[in-house]
Design a protein around this motif. Sequence first.
Motif, PDB file in Angstrom:
ATOM      1  N   VAL A  60       0.708  -1.175  -0.147  1.00 39.74           N
ATOM      2  CA  VAL A  60      -0.045   0.135   0.047  1.00 39.74           C
ATOM      3  C   VAL A  60       0.852   1.201   0.036  1.00 39.74           C
ATOM      4  CG1 VAL A  60      -1.708   1.223   1.395  1.00 39.74           C
ATOM      5  CG2 VAL A  60      -1.828  -1.377   1.222  1.00 39.74           C
ATOM      6  N   MET A  61       0.483   2.048  -0.725  1.00 39.44           N
ATOM      7  CA  MET A  61       1.263   3.426  -0.843  1.00 39.44           C
ATOM      8  C   MET A  61       1.240   4.073   0.666  1.00 39.44           C
ATOM      9  SD  MET A  61       0.262   5.166  -4.408  1.00 39.44           S
ATOM     10  CE  MET A  61       1.451   6.697  -4.185  1.00 39.44           C
ATOM     11  N   THR A  62       2.573   4.814   0.987  1.00 42.68           N
ATOM     12  CA  THR A  62       2.409   5.496   2.284  1.00 42.68           C
ATOM     13  C   THR A  62       1.871   6.808   2.058  1.00 42.68           C
ATOM     14  OG1 THR A  62       4.567   6.329   1.997  1.00 42.68           O
ATOM     15  CG2 THR A  62       4.424   4.358   2.911  1.00 42.68           C
ATOM     16  N   GLU A  63       1.480   7.655   3.028  1.00 51.12           N
ATOM     17  CA  GLU A  63       1.040   8.848   3.144  1.00 51.12           C
ATOM     18  C   GLU A  63       2.039   9.951   2.223  1.00 51.12           C
ATOM     19  OE1 GLU A  63      -0.114  10.020   6.920  1.00 51.12           O
ATOM     20  OE2 GLU A  63      -2.166   9.364   6.400  1.00 51.12           O
ATOM     21  N   ARG A  64       3.397   9.579   2.666  1.00 49.78           N
ATOM     22  CA  ARG A  64       4.425  10.220   2.171  1.00 49.78           C
ATOM     23  C   ARG A  64       4.296  10.152   0.622  1.00 49.78           C
ATOM     24  NH1 ARG A  64      10.787   9.959   3.311  1.00 49.78           N
ATOM     25  NH2 ARG A  64      10.865   8.144   1.805  1.00 49.78           N
ATOM     26  N   GLU A  65       4.384   8.939   0.122  1.00 50.01           N
ATOM     27  CA  GLU A  65       4.419   8.735  -1.496  1.00 50.01           C
ATOM     28  C   GLU A  65       3.015   9.400  -2.260  1.00 50.01           C
ATOM     29  OE1 GLU A  65       6.585   4.311  -1.473  1.00 50.01           O
ATOM     30  OE2 GLU A  65       4.324   4.478  -0.999  1.00 50.01           O
ATOM     31  N   LYS A  66       2.025   9.165  -1.378  1.00 45.49           N
ATOM     32  CA  LYS A  66       0.826   9.895  -1.948  1.00 45.49           C
ATOM     33  C   LYS A  66       0.806  11.599  -1.956  1.00 45.49           C
ATOM     34  CE  LYS A  66      -2.316   6.382  -0.491  1.00 45.49           C
ATOM     35  NZ  LYS A  66      -3.414   6.116   0.364  1.00 45.49           N
ATOM     36  N   ALA A  67       1.329  12.066  -0.811  1.00 51.29           N
ATOM     37  CA  ALA A  67       1.850  13.489  -0.733  1.00 51.29           C
ATOM     38  C   ALA A  67       2.784  13.854  -1.877  1.00 51.29           C
ATOM     39  CB  ALA A  67       2.058  13.767   0.486  1.00 51.29           C
ATOM     40  N   LEU A  98       2.845  25.375   3.634  1.00 54.29           N
ATOM     41  CA  LEU A  98       1.480  24.863   3.969  1.00 54.29           C
ATOM     42  C   LEU A  98       1.180  24.806   5.532  1.00 54.29           C
ATOM     43  CD1 LEU A  98      -1.300  23.403   3.477  1.00 54.29           C
ATOM     44  CD2 LEU A  98       0.017  21.283   3.333  1.00 54.29           C
ATOM     45  N   LYS A  99       2.364  24.474   6.300  1.00 57.70           N
ATOM     46  CA  LYS A  99       2.286  24.456   7.631  1.00 57.70           C
ATOM     47  C   LYS A  99       1.676  26.074   8.295  1.00 57.70           C
ATOM     48  CE  LYS A  99       3.073  23.637  12.075  1.00 57.70           C
ATOM     49  NZ  LYS A  99       2.107  22.785  12.930  1.00 57.70           N
ATOM     50  N   GLU A 100       2.301  27.158   7.710  1.00 59.30           N
ATOM     51  CA  GLU A 100       2.158  28.486   7.902  1.00 59.30           C
ATOM     52  C   GLU A 100       0.636  28.856   7.511  1.00 59.30           C
ATOM     53  OE1 GLU A 100       2.886  32.037   9.924  1.00 59.30           O
ATOM     54  OE2 GLU A 100       3.882  30.140   9.863  1.00 59.30           O
ATOM     55  N   HIS A 147       7.566  22.354  12.205  1.00 62.70           N
ATOM     56  CA  HIS A 147       7.802  23.514  11.294  1.00 62.70           C
ATOM     57  C   HIS A 147       7.124  23.327  10.052  1.00 62.70           C
ATOM     58  CE1 HIS A 147      11.717  25.357  13.268  1.00 62.70           C
ATOM     59  NE2 HIS A 147      10.614  25.249  13.931  1.00 62.70           N
ATOM     60  N   LEU A 148       6.823  21.976   9.844  1.00 65.96           N
ATOM     61  CA  LEU A 148       5.928  21.503   8.418  1.00 65.96           C
ATOM     62  C   LEU A 148       4.614  20.890   8.676  1.00 65.96           C
ATOM     63  CD1 LEU A 148       9.291  21.536   7.943  1.00 65.96           C
ATOM     64  CD2 LEU A 148       8.733  19.837   6.110  1.00 65.96           C
ATOM     65  N   ALA A 149       3.845  21.234   7.768  1.00 67.04           N
ATOM     66  CA  ALA A 149       2.924  20.050   7.653  1.00 67.04           C
ATOM     67  C   ALA A 149       3.022  18.829   7.593  1.00 67.04           C
ATOM     68  CB  ALA A 149       1.726  20.779   6.623  1.00 67.04           C
ATOM     69  N   THR A 150       2.014  17.955   7.823  1.00 68.71           N
ATOM     70  CA  THR A 150       2.342  16.673   8.040  1.00 68.71           C
ATOM     71  C   THR A 150       2.018  15.892   6.419  1.00 68.71           C
ATOM     72  OG1 THR A 150      -0.044  15.990   8.770  1.00 68.71           O
ATOM     73  CG2 THR A 150       1.734  16.135  10.244  1.00 68.71           C
ATOM     74  N   TYR A 151       2.273  15.021   6.097  1.00 64.38           N
ATOM     75  CA  TYR A 151       1.920  14.272   4.767  1.00 64.38           C
ATOM     76  C   TYR A 151       0.326  14.350   4.720  1.00 64.38           C
ATOM     77  CZ  TYR A 151       6.855  13.325   4.100  1.00 64.38           C
ATOM     78  OH  TYR A 151       8.393  13.396   3.773  1.00 64.38           O
ATOM     79  N   LYS A 152      -0.267  13.857   5.929  1.00 63.53           N
ATOM     80  CA  LYS A 152      -1.639  13.347   5.879  1.00 63.53           C
ATOM     81  C   LYS A 152      -2.303  14.958   5.843  1.00 63.53           C
ATOM     82  CE  LYS A 152      -5.189  11.597   8.972  1.00 63.53           C
ATOM     83  NZ  LYS A 152      -6.084  12.652   9.305  1.00 63.53           N
ATOM     84  N   GLU A 153      -1.916  16.124   6.400  1.00 63.52           N
ATOM     85  CA  GLU A 153      -2.375  17.542   6.089  1.00 63.52           C
ATOM     86  C   GLU A 153      -2.218  17.865   4.830  1.00 63.52           C
ATOM     87  OE1 GLU A 153      -1.808  19.593  10.674  1.00 63.52           O
ATOM     88  OE2 GLU A 153       0.060  19.331   9.280  1.00 63.52           O
ATOM     89  N   ALA A 154      -1.149  17.582   4.149  1.00 62.77           N
ATOM     90  CA  ALA A 154      -1.120  17.835   2.621  1.00 62.77           C
ATOM     91  C   ALA A 154      -2.158  17.240   1.808  1.00 62.77           C
ATOM     92  CB  ALA A 154       0.427  17.468   2.169  1.00 62.77           C
ATOM     93  N   ILE A 155      -2.305  15.711   2.219  1.00 63.10           N
ATOM     94  CA  ILE A 155      -3.472  15.093   1.451  1.00 63.10           C
ATOM     95  C   ILE A 155      -4.884  15.754   1.571  1.00 63.10           C
ATOM     96  CG2 ILE A 155      -4.576  12.922   1.216  1.00 63.10           C
ATOM     97  CD1 ILE A 155      -1.824  11.556   1.913  1.00 63.10           C
ATOM     98  N   GLU A 156      -5.067  15.940   3.063  1.00 63.87           N
ATOM     99  CA  GLU A 156      -6.389  16.696   3.282  1.00 63.87           C
ATOM    100  C   GLU A 156      -6.289  17.949   2.546  1.00 63.87           C
ATOM    101  OE1 GLU A 156      -6.284  16.580   7.296  1.00 63.87           O
ATOM    102  OE2 GLU A 156      -6.891  14.271   7.465  1.00 63.87           O
ATOM    103  N   TYR A 157      -5.395  18.675   2.518  1.00 60.19           N
ATOM    104  CA  TYR A 157      -5.416  20.021   2.016  1.00 60.19           C
ATOM    105  C   TYR A 157      -5.734  19.982   0.416  1.00 60.19           C
ATOM    106  CZ  TYR A 157      -3.673  24.809   0.599  1.00 60.19           C
ATOM    107  OH  TYR A 157      -3.600  26.225   0.012  1.00 60.19           O
ATOM    108  N   GLN A 158      -5.059  19.075  -0.030  1.00 63.23           N
ATOM    109  CA  GLN A 158      -5.336  18.747  -1.526  1.00 63.23           C
ATOM    110  C   GLN A 158      -6.794  18.557  -1.775  1.00 63.23           C
ATOM    111  OE1 GLN A 158      -2.930  19.304  -3.778  1.00 63.23           O
ATOM    112  NE2 GLN A 158      -4.042  18.807  -5.621  1.00 63.23           N
ATOM    113  N   GLN A 159      -7.495  17.698  -1.074  1.00 61.76           N
ATOM    114  CA  GLN A 159      -8.936  17.514  -1.170  1.00 61.76           C
ATOM    115  C   GLN A 159      -9.653  18.648  -1.255  1.00 61.76           C
ATOM    116  OE1 GLN A 159      -8.866  14.390   1.626  1.00 61.76           O
ATOM    117  NE2 GLN A 159      -9.381  12.892   0.198  1.00 61.76           N
ATOM    118  N   TRP A 160      -9.272  19.575  -0.157  1.00 58.05           N
ATOM    119  CA  TRP A 160     -10.083  20.811   0.030  1.00 58.05           C
ATOM    120  C   TRP A 160      -9.914  21.597  -0.855  1.00 58.05           C
ATOM    121  CZ3 TRP A 160      -7.799  25.560   0.592  1.00 58.05           C
ATOM    122  CH2 TRP A 160      -8.552  26.662   0.922  1.00 58.05           C
TER     123      TRP A 160
END
Length: 199
Positions: free
Chosen positions: A6-13, A132-134, A182-195
Motif C-alpha cells: 500500500v502506498m504510504t502517506e508520504r508517497e501519496k503527498a 502549508l504549515k504556515e 515547522h512543516l505540515a504533515t503528509y496527512k495534512e497535505a493530502i487533506e489540504y489537496q482534497q479541500w
Amino acid sequence: MEKFLVMTEREKAIAFIDNDIIKPSDAIILLEGDGLNRYPKAVELYNSNIASNIVFSGGITDYTYGSFPFSDVLPHLLQAGIPTQAIIHENRSLNTREQAIEVIKLSVEKNWKRLVLVASHEHQYRAYLTFLKEILDTSSDIILYNAPVHNLGWFKDLGWGMRYERLEQEFVRIEKYFQLGHLATYKEAIEYQQWKELQ
C-alpha cells in the motif's frame, strides 16, 4: 497469492505536490536559492497569465550555497520583460520557514488568496510543506499551488551540490523539521489537496 504494498502517506503527498494543478493566482512566489535556475519558471508563469505579481522571497547572499541576492536576479526578470511594478522583494527571510512566515503575512496584508510556489524540484517538497504549515497555522485559507522548476539535471554539480544527493538531504531535513513543528504533515497535505480541489 501476490501481495501488494500500500502506498504510504508520504508517497501519496509527494505525488500530489509534484503534480499539482495550477490555477490563476494572485502572486508567484519565487524562492531565493539555486542560483539563477528558478527565475525562468516564474517568468514562464507570469507570461502564461497565471499571476500578475512575482514576489522574490529571501534576503540571503551566499554564493557558495546558491543563494544569489535579489540584486542579481532582478536584472534577469526585467530583461525577460517583467515590469518593475509587478516585482516585489520580500527581504526579511533568511530560511524557508521565515520565507513562509513573511510571504503569508504579506499575502494577508494584500488580501491575496492564491499563491504559486516556485522552488527547485528537489527542494519543492520541504518548501511546500513549510508554506502549508504556515497557511494552516494562520487559518488564512490561502490556496497554495506548487510549480517547481523541473527541467534541471540531477547529476550536475553546480557548486552547491548535486541534486541527486541534495534530494536525500531534503528528506532528512523534512523529518527534522517535522519534529520541530515547522512543516505540515503528509496527512495534512493530502487533506489540504482534497479541500483545494473543491474550491
